[in-house]
Scaffold this motif. Structure first.
Motif, mmCIF file in Angstrom:
data_model
loop_
_atom_site.group_PDB
_atom_site.id
_atom_site.type_symbol
_atom_site.label_atom_id
_atom_site.label_comp_id
_atom_site.label_asym_id
_atom_site.label_seq_id
_atom_site.Cartn_x
_atom_site.Cartn_y
_atom_site.Cartn_z
ATOM 1 N N THR A 124 0.886 -1.373 0.009
ATOM 2 C CA THR A 124 0.065 -0.036 0.130
ATOM 3 C C THR A 124 0.764 1.181 0.006
ATOM 4 O O THR A 124 1.702 1.315 0.746
ATOM 5 C CB THR A 124 -0.876 0.050 1.213
ATOM 6 O OG1 THR A 124 -0.079 0.050 2.461
ATOM 7 C CG2 THR A 124 -1.950 -1.065 1.169
ATOM 8 N N GLY A 125 0.451 2.257 -0.755
ATOM 9 C CA GLY A 125 1.137 3.639 -0.849
ATOM 10 C C GLY A 125 2.224 3.717 -1.625
ATOM 11 O O GLY A 125 2.809 4.794 -1.927
ATOM 12 N N ILE A 168 5.203 -2.318 -9.011
ATOM 13 C CA ILE A 168 6.256 -3.013 -8.329
ATOM 14 C C ILE A 168 6.217 -4.375 -8.497
ATOM 15 O O ILE A 168 5.136 -5.070 -8.746
ATOM 16 C CB ILE A 168 5.461 -2.897 -6.908
ATOM 17 C CG1 ILE A 168 5.523 -1.386 -6.526
ATOM 18 C CG2 ILE A 168 6.526 -3.490 -5.865
ATOM 19 C CD1 ILE A 168 4.344 -0.971 -5.397
ATOM 20 N N VAL A 169 7.367 -5.001 -8.366
ATOM 21 C CA VAL A 169 7.676 -6.441 -8.551
ATOM 22 C C VAL A 169 7.129 -7.165 -7.242
ATOM 23 O O VAL A 169 7.802 -6.895 -6.187
ATOM 24 C CB VAL A 169 8.984 -6.797 -8.944
ATOM 25 C CG1 VAL A 169 9.279 -8.531 -8.802
ATOM 26 C CG2 VAL A 169 9.426 -6.230 -10.320
#
Length: 137
Positions: free
Chosen positions: A58-59, A64-65
């Motif tokens: 989160t955030g 993102i892998v």
């Protein structure tokens, strides 16, 4: 395979039951957050499987892998290079399943024949017989 009006998490019981019969050594299932439901957790419990849900951080904006998620994305990329699997040409799901099996057999045979080579050879251009300028992993 199940009907399009059944959510993946709802069809998980039938899938996991068939997988457990075929692969009795299977112990751990990796899934994304859509499978974090009571029905999937119950199915895994009853079949003696451990469910590991991979959540998005989160955030964190952008791509993102995620752990173990790249394995699925890489495999789908390999299958997408197989011409018959690049689009949904088949009318019967059994034919698509056979094409996935053939694509993975080709990949495994290539790895057995060339254990040190990291990439599959590129497709040949029909007119010139020369490899195309794309790379395969």
């Amino acid at each position: 395979m199940h009907a399009a009006n059944i959510q993946d998490a709802e069809g998980a019981w039938d899938l996991l039951k068939r997988l457990k019969l075929l692969y009795c050594w299977l112990r751990v299932i990796f899934a994304d957050s859509s499978y974090n439901r009571r029905a999937v957790l119950l199915a895994c419990f009853l079949l003696g499987l451990r469910l590991i849900v991979v959540h998005r951080i989160t955030g964190m904006p952008g791509f993102i892998v995620l752990p173990r998620r790249w394995v699925v994305e890489r495999t789908l990329g390999w299958l997408g290079r197989w011409r018959r699997l690049s689009k949904d040409y088949e009318e019967l799901p059994e034919v698509s399943e056979a094409m996935v099996t053939l694509a993975m057999i080709r990949l495994m045979v290539h790895r057995l024949i060339h254990p040190n080579r990291k990439r599959l050879p590129g497709p040949m251009r029909l007119a010139t017989g020369c490899p195309q300028q794309c790379c395969y992993r």
